[in-house]
Motif scaffolding. Sequence first.
Motif, PDB file in Angstrom:
ATOM      1  N   VAL A  43      18.040-116.976 -40.950  1.00 14.24           N
ATOM      2  CA  VAL A  43      17.678-115.757 -40.214  1.00 14.24           C
ATOM      3  C   VAL A  43      16.821-114.902 -41.132  1.00 14.24           C
ATOM      4  N   GLU A  44      15.664-114.501 -40.620  1.00 22.57           N
ATOM      5  CA  GLU A  44      14.747-113.635 -41.363  1.00 22.57           C
ATOM      6  C   GLU A  44      14.594-112.327 -40.592  1.00 22.57           C
ATOM      7  N   VAL A  45      14.707-111.213 -41.297  1.00 21.56           N
ATOM      8  CA  VAL A  45      14.506-109.894 -40.691  1.00 21.56           C
ATOM      9  C   VAL A  45      13.220-109.305 -41.257  1.00 21.56           C
ATOM     10  N   SER A  46      12.312-108.933 -40.354  1.00 24.28           N
ATOM     11  CA  SER A  46      11.022-108.349 -40.741  1.00 24.28           C
ATOM     12  C   SER A  46      11.214-107.084 -41.560  1.00 24.28           C
ATOM     13  N   TYR A 100      13.988-108.415 -30.701  1.00 23.31           N
ATOM     14  CA  TYR A 100      12.951-107.382 -30.729  1.00 23.31           C
ATOM     15  C   TYR A 100      13.624-106.015 -30.738  1.00 23.31           C
ATOM     16  N   SER A 101      13.041-105.082 -31.465  1.00 20.34           N
ATOM     17  CA  SER A 101      13.621-103.732 -31.537  1.00 20.34           C
ATOM     18  C   SER A 101      12.943-102.771 -30.567  1.00 20.34           C
ATOM     19  N   GLY A 102      11.793-103.160 -30.035  1.00 23.96           N
ATOM     20  CA  GLY A 102      11.050-102.269 -29.158  1.00 23.96           C
ATOM     21  C   GLY A 102      10.042-101.411 -29.895  1.00 23.96           C
ATOM     22  N   ALA A 103       9.903-101.607 -31.195  1.00 27.24           N
ATOM     23  CA  ALA A 103       8.914-100.845 -31.963  1.00 27.24           C
ATOM     24  C   ALA A 103       7.523-101.158 -31.424  1.00 27.24           C
ATOM     25  N   ALA A 119       1.867-105.014 -30.698  1.00 27.68           N
ATOM     26  CA  ALA A 119       0.492-104.836 -31.176  1.00 27.68           C
ATOM     27  C   ALA A 119       0.139-105.851 -32.265  1.00 27.68           C
ATOM     28  N   MET A 120       1.085-106.121 -33.164  1.00 28.77           N
ATOM     29  CA  MET A 120       0.830-107.031 -34.276  1.00 28.77           C
ATOM     30  C   MET A 120       1.268-108.465 -33.991  1.00 28.77           C
ATOM     31  N   GLY A 121       2.117-108.644 -32.963  1.00 31.84           N
ATOM     32  CA  GLY A 121       2.601-109.966 -32.626  1.00 31.84           C
ATOM     33  C   GLY A 121       3.691-110.460 -33.566  1.00 31.84           C
TER      34      GLY A 121
END
Length: 128
Positions: free
Chosen positions: A28-31, A7-10, A15-17
């Motif tokens: 590995v998947e990066v949003s 988690y980046s802390g954004a 809020a979006m889950g």
Amino acid sequence: MERKRVYSGAPWESAMGYCRAIRIGALVEVSGTTAMKDGAVVGVHDAYAQTKRICQIIQEALEPLGASLSDVFRTRIYVTDITRFEEVARAHGEYFREVDPVSSMVEVRSLILPELLVEIEAHALVNE
């Protein structure tokens, strides 16, 4: 199969889950990642600076999952102004030129904040 998350802390994550990055097995998947730092947009009006910041965030998200930029096999780049292609491509190349992942760049109407010009997703496969 175990899932490891970063988690980046954004504020949008809770809020979006969603998480910044996830590892399932060797994948590995990066949003979709934008140029944010401490809640502020980095490089307002500067597609090159935003792309560099995004690549740094992607790199930071991969590391705790045992991956690196050299494991990335695909990037998807979303831009709000395709005429700024060269700025985005130059910064992307600084991080991925030796890796040469497959990639696409598409223009979108807008991103979550009007100051954001670029968003990038990354997909990596880790040799176990």
